[in-house]
Design a protein around this motif. Structure first.
Motif, mmCIF file in Angstrom:
data_model
loop_
_atom_site.group_PDB
_atom_site.id
_atom_site.type_symbol
_atom_site.label_atom_id
_atom_site.label_comp_id
_atom_site.label_asym_id
_atom_site.label_seq_id
_atom_site.Cartn_x
_atom_site.Cartn_y
_atom_site.Cartn_z
ATOM 1 N N PRO A 19 3.654 9.087 11.645
ATOM 2 C CA PRO A 19 2.368 9.790 11.476
ATOM 3 C C PRO A 19 2.475 10.974 10.529
ATOM 4 C CG PRO A 19 3.310 10.233 13.639
ATOM 5 C CD PRO A 19 4.121 9.128 13.043
ATOM 6 N N GLU A 20 3.677 11.613 10.475
ATOM 7 C CA GLU A 20 3.854 12.734 9.549
ATOM 8 C C GLU A 20 3.690 12.282 8.103
ATOM 9 O OE1 GLU A 20 7.187 13.271 12.730
ATOM 10 O OE2 GLU A 20 6.066 11.629 11.808
ATOM 11 N N ALA A 21 4.057 11.033 7.818
ATOM 12 C CA ALA A 21 3.897 10.510 6.457
ATOM 13 C C ALA A 21 2.425 10.396 6.091
ATOM 14 C CB ALA A 21 4.585 9.148 6.336
ATOM 15 N N ILE A 22 1.585 10.013 7.058
ATOM 16 C CA ILE A 22 0.145 9.943 6.809
ATOM 17 C C ILE A 22 -0.406 11.334 6.540
ATOM 18 C CG2 ILE A 22 -2.081 9.241 7.753
ATOM 19 C CD1 ILE A 22 -0.167 6.942 7.148
ATOM 20 N N ALA A 23 0.085 12.327 7.284
ATOM 21 C CA ALA A 23 -0.349 13.709 7.047
ATOM 22 C C ALA A 23 0.029 14.154 5.642
ATOM 23 C CB ALA A 23 0.282 14.634 8.091
ATOM 24 N N LEU A 24 1.253 13.852 5.244
ATOM 25 C CA LEU A 24 1.731 14.235 3.910
ATOM 26 C C LEU A 24 0.930 13.524 2.821
ATOM 27 C CD1 LEU A 24 4.047 16.060 2.869
ATOM 28 C CD2 LEU A 24 5.478 14.021 2.762
ATOM 29 N N LEU A 25 0.642 12.261 3.043
ATOM 30 C CA LEU A 25 -0.085 11.470 2.054
ATOM 31 C C LEU A 25 -1.511 11.983 1.854
ATOM 32 C CD1 LEU A 25 -0.281 8.886 0.256
ATOM 33 C CD2 LEU A 25 -1.025 7.675 2.317
ATOM 34 N N THR A 26 -2.246 12.173 2.947
ATOM 35 C CA THR A 26 -3.645 12.608 2.839
ATOM 36 C C THR A 26 -3.747 14.055 2.371
ATOM 37 O OG1 THR A 26 -3.612 13.066 5.228
ATOM 38 C CG2 THR A 26 -4.528 10.957 4.514
ATOM 39 N N PHE A 27 -2.775 14.881 2.736
ATOM 40 C CA PHE A 27 -2.743 16.260 2.237
ATOM 41 C C PHE A 27 -2.583 16.252 0.720
ATOM 42 C CE2 PHE A 27 -0.275 20.038 1.035
ATOM 43 C CZ PHE A 27 -1.085 21.049 1.524
ATOM 44 N N GLY A 28 -1.650 15.447 0.214
ATOM 45 C CA GLY A 28 -1.476 15.352 -1.235
ATOM 46 C C GLY A 28 -2.700 14.804 -1.926
ATOM 47 N N LEU A 29 -3.366 13.867 -1.298
ATOM 48 C CA LEU A 29 -4.558 13.264 -1.900
ATOM 49 C C LEU A 29 -5.690 14.270 -2.040
ATOM 50 C CD1 LEU A 29 -6.103 10.853 -2.968
ATOM 51 C CD2 LEU A 29 -6.552 10.142 -0.603
ATOM 52 N N ILE A 30 -5.946 15.068 -0.995
ATOM 53 C CA ILE A 30 -7.046 16.043 -1.080
ATOM 54 C C ILE A 30 -6.732 17.098 -2.140
ATOM 55 C CG2 ILE A 30 -6.231 17.663 0.702
ATOM 56 C CD1 ILE A 30 -9.858 16.568 0.132
ATOM 57 N N LEU A 31 -5.459 17.453 -2.286
ATOM 58 C CA LEU A 31 -5.087 18.419 -3.327
ATOM 59 C C LEU A 31 -5.294 17.830 -4.717
ATOM 60 C CD1 LEU A 31 -1.847 20.204 -2.063
ATOM 61 C CD2 LEU A 31 -4.231 20.819 -1.697
ATOM 62 N N LYS A 32 -4.904 16.580 -4.921
ATOM 63 C CA LYS A 32 -5.060 15.955 -6.235
ATOM 64 C C LYS A 32 -6.532 15.814 -6.597
ATOM 65 C CE LYS A 32 -3.533 14.032 -9.986
ATOM 66 N NZ LYS A 32 -4.824 13.869 -10.661
ATOM 67 N N LEU A 33 -7.356 15.432 -5.639
ATOM 68 C CA LEU A 33 -8.794 15.309 -5.891
ATOM 69 C C LEU A 33 -9.413 16.667 -6.216
ATOM 70 C CD1 LEU A 33 -9.796 12.751 -3.111
ATOM 71 C CD2 LEU A 33 -9.746 12.335 -5.577
ATOM 72 N N SER A 34 -9.019 17.690 -5.470
ATOM 73 C CA SER A 34 -9.582 19.021 -5.734
ATOM 74 C C SER A 34 -9.125 19.538 -7.092
ATOM 75 C CB SER A 34 -9.176 19.997 -4.623
ATOM 76 O OG SER A 34 -7.773 20.161 -4.583
ATOM 77 N N HIS A 35 -7.871 19.261 -7.462
ATOM 78 C CA HIS A 35 -7.375 19.692 -8.780
ATOM 79 C C HIS A 35 -8.138 18.986 -9.902
ATOM 80 C CE1 HIS A 35 -4.584 20.792 -11.991
ATOM 81 N NE2 HIS A 35 -4.554 19.509 -12.337
ATOM 82 N N SER A 36 -8.313 17.667 -9.793
ATOM 83 C CA SER A 36 -9.023 16.912 -10.828
ATOM 84 C C SER A 36 -10.468 17.377 -10.943
ATOM 85 C CB SER A 36 -8.985 15.412 -10.506
ATOM 86 O OG SER A 36 -7.649 14.940 -10.476
ATOM 87 N N HIS A 37 -11.102 17.617 -9.815
ATOM 88 C CA HIS A 37 -12.500 18.051 -9.823
ATOM 89 C C HIS A 37 -12.633 19.432 -10.471
ATOM 90 C CE1 HIS A 37 -16.628 18.576 -8.405
ATOM 91 N NE2 HIS A 37 -16.271 19.765 -7.956
ATOM 92 N N SER A 38 -11.755 20.372 -10.091
ATOM 93 C CA SER A 38 -11.849 21.733 -10.619
ATOM 94 C C SER A 38 -11.534 21.778 -12.110
ATOM 95 C CB SER A 38 -10.898 22.663 -9.856
ATOM 96 O OG SER A 38 -11.254 22.723 -8.500
ATOM 97 N N GLN A 39 -10.611 20.949 -12.562
ATOM 98 C CA GLN A 39 -10.308 20.902 -13.987
ATOM 99 C C GLN A 39 -11.476 20.342 -14.788
ATOM 100 O OE1 GLN A 39 -6.643 18.836 -14.974
ATOM 101 N NE2 GLN A 39 -5.735 20.804 -15.525
ATOM 102 N N ALA A 40 -12.176 19.367 -14.228
ATOM 103 C CA ALA A 40 -13.286 18.736 -14.938
ATOM 104 C C ALA A 40 -14.494 19.651 -15.022
ATOM 105 C CB ALA A 40 -13.674 17.422 -14.248
ATOM 106 N N GLN A 41 -14.612 20.600 -14.091
ATOM 107 C CA GLN A 41 -15.743 21.527 -14.104
ATOM 108 C C GLN A 41 -15.438 22.649 -15.095
ATOM 109 O OE1 GLN A 41 -18.624 21.349 -12.449
ATOM 110 N NE2 GLN A 41 -18.166 19.519 -11.253
#
Length: 618
Positions: A535-557
């Motif tokens: 389950p810790e791997a799922i936490a690590l995976l989804t945490f990384g995903l939300i960070l990548k999405l927020s980074h891509s969104h903020s860069q595009a704005q």
């Protein structure tokens, strides 16, 4: 009768309440044995479940988790405590509750005035961690269920007319009542009755947690029920359903309002979040359970092994139950072992699984303001105290208890207790809960606005990414110290151990089959991620995903707000890539996610495709 009016607790069976809530076409709010569902009593029984002697102090354990979060830099300023709020509720119902308390200090009437009955109540109080009145109510319920299930419905001599028929009917009633009373006296003070009462208590506790989950489902039933005109799709029970749903909403709100705090992770540090249900369900899922002690075992051990059976009473409908009781009696030497095994199974398996399922529903449907970083760190520490439910062997604690009591003369050896637990399901629920904390659905509008300045800045409004002054520092703390350095290595260790075990098993099987040349190939084919809970791997995976999405969104704005500009930093992207890479390459996140999402294959493929596409960016 109002939704919170007091009824005699002995008249409310929480299993019956659950059955009414799950009935798709209930035309009445009345329970089978009279009275409407009393959510006030259910709430107080749930609170008692968390403070009984069967579990460690939920308050002290919660404080430990709060202190661990504070040491990591995440603080919660508590504004209202659950126990204080519960005391206020009880004080507002002094008249009704005093009559209940008074019965606890008075002498119980027949048949509970005998020595055998008192031994039974004492054993039930100690074993179940409840008061004497509650023990008596449970015993009454068990005795009535068996009497009604095995007794004769009467109606003899109906062909007679006049006073003779009436007298015969009265005599039949008196005889049956006397037979019932005598049979109850026979059962009181036996081990068999104690087990039946314990099973009833366990079933009621489970039903109460399921009621919490079911009321959350009914709360979201506005699409099926029109709250204004009280009509429901295609039937005439709309008004009842509307009233029931409103009572469910009030019940959940009252429990949620019982514990509130302000989090250091919010944009507004004075914003109060309701966390009563959050605390309750985490406590039920993760607070250590108390093992049975000497007193509990000896009190139960002192009860009688058998009942006295009078075969002449079979005509009154009780002989069959007496015979069944005698035939199903557990052997004396196995009784204490059975108590420990089933105590462990109930509190460490059944109750934890039900609480995790309800917690997942809470996060998915009604958590106040969403999960922020303080909530998330609290949850991580709570799950870590249980090893993220990934290291359960289903017998460890129970076996240690059996060994501890092997010298007490209770007929318990050091033999292995094979307690069946659904450990895999709890581990998978833990992973799904940690994934839901990231609220990836909040990013759904990012695709439409990623290349323009239009649309809402979801990074600013996302509860996990709030408070720009602390956001980047908090994110680095969670990602590097907690997830990468503390929790992910536990998955690596599990995988290494599992890999060694499978290699040894493969080598042994190959050698036994005379296929020594196939040993290496067999070992190389081992895929530990398919058998290791992560389950810790799922936490690590989804945490990384939300960070990548927020980074891509903020860069595009091109004109992103200061509140979300921090997410455009390259350090955020680097952390995101590290987390996802470690989750998949080292912890087998995709393999484990495939297991968890067996019944949600479409979602799994979509998430994997999304990850592949966004991490292919230069």
């Amino acid at each position: 009768m109002s939704g919170n009016s007091i009824t005699d607790p002995s008249k409310q069976d929480d299993q019956e309440a659950l059955a009414l809530l799950t009935s798709p076409s209930s035309s009445s709010l009345l329970l089978p044995h009279g009275g409407e569902i009393n959510f006030f009593i259910i709430a107080n029984r749930i609170a008692s479940d968390t403070t009984s002697s069967s579990s460690s102090s939920s308050s002290s354990t919660w404080e430990e988790w709060m202190n661990l979060a504070a040491n990591d830099g995440f603080t919660c300023d508590v504004h209202r405590d659950a126990e204080e709020n519960r005391s206020n509720i009880l004080a507002s119902n002094t008249t009704e509750m005093n009559s209940i308390r008074l019965r606890e200090t008075s002498n119980f009437p027949a048949p509970y005035d005998t020595a055998a009955a008192k031994r039974h109540l004492d054993a039930a109080v100690v074993l179940l961690g409840i008061d004497a009145e509650h023990a008596r109510q449970l015993t009454d319920a068990v005795l009535n269920e068996y009497s009604n299930g095995n007794g004769d419905t009467g109606g003899g001599n109906q062909e007679k007319d006049g006073s003779d028929a009436g007298k015969d009917a009265d005599n039949d009633t008196k005889e049956k009542y006397k037979a019932k009373e005598d049979h109850h006296l026979q059962l009181l003070g036996t081990k068999r009755l104690l087990l039946l009462v314990r099973d009833k208590h366990y079933a009621q506790q489970k039903a109460r947690i399921q009621i919490v989950a079911e009321t959350m489902r009914l709360e979201c039933g506005q699409d099926d029920v029109n709250m204004e005109d009280g009509t429901s799709s295609g039937d005439n029970t709309g008004q009842v359903q509307v009233e029931l749903r409103q009572r469910c909403v009030d019940f959940l709100n009252n429990m949620d309002e019982g514990y509130t705090y302000a989090s250091s992770s919010r944009n507004n540090k004075n914003e109060i979040q309701q966390r009563g249900l959050f605390r309750l369900l985490i406590s039920l899922a993760c607070v250590p359970s108390q093992p049975l002690g000497r007193e509990e075992l000896y009190r139960a051990w002192e009860l009688s092994d058998t009942i006295t059976d009078d075969s002449a009473r079979t005509g009154n409908g009780y002989g069959s139950m007496a015979a069944s009781t005698r035939m199903n009696m557990v052997q004396t030497q196995d009784f204490a072992k059975q108590l420990m095994e089933e105590h462990y199974t109930h509190y460490n398996a059944t109750m934890r699984t039900e609480a995790l399922e309800a917690l997942f529903m809470l996060l998915y449907q009604r958590i106040d303001g969403g999960i922020d970083r303080c909530d998330y760190v609290l949850l991580l520490h709570a799950f870590a105290s249980r090893g993220f439910f990934a290291d359960e062997d289903g017998q460890g604690q129970g076996q240690r208890q059996a060994q501890a009591y092997s010298g007490l003369g209770l007929g318990i050896g050091g033999s292995e207790i094979s307690t069946t637990v659904d450990a895999k399901r709890r581990s998978q629920l833990t992973g799904m809960i940690l994934a839901e904390c990231m609220a990836l659905w909040r990013t759904a509008g990012s695709a439409e606005s990623s290349d323009s300045n239009s649309g809402e800045d979801w990074v600013t409004s996302h509860p996990f990414l709030g408070n720009v002054e602390r956001a980047e520092g908090d994110i680095q703390m969670i990602g590097r110290k907690l997830l990468q350095q503390t929790f992910a290595p536990q998955v690596l260790q599990r995988r290494q151990i599992q890999y060694s075990i499978l290699q040894a098993q493969s080598a042994s099987a190959a050698a036994a089959s005379g296929m020594a040349m196939a040993i290496k190939n067999t070992a190389d084919a081992v895929k530990p991620e398919e058998d290791v809970e992560a389950p810790e791997a799922i936490a690590l995976l989804t945490f990384g995903l939300i960070l990548k999405l927020s980074h891509s969104h903020s860069q595009a704005q091109s004109s992103s707000t200061p509140a979300s500009r921090w997410a455009a930093n390259m350090s955020i992207k680097e952390l995101a890539v590290e987390c996802v890479s470690m989750a998949n390459d080292d912890c087998g996140a995709f393999g484990y996610l495939g297991q968890v999402m067996t019944f949600f294959a479409t979602i799994f493929v979509a998430i994997r495709g999304l990850l592949f596409s966004i991490f292919q960016e230069p």
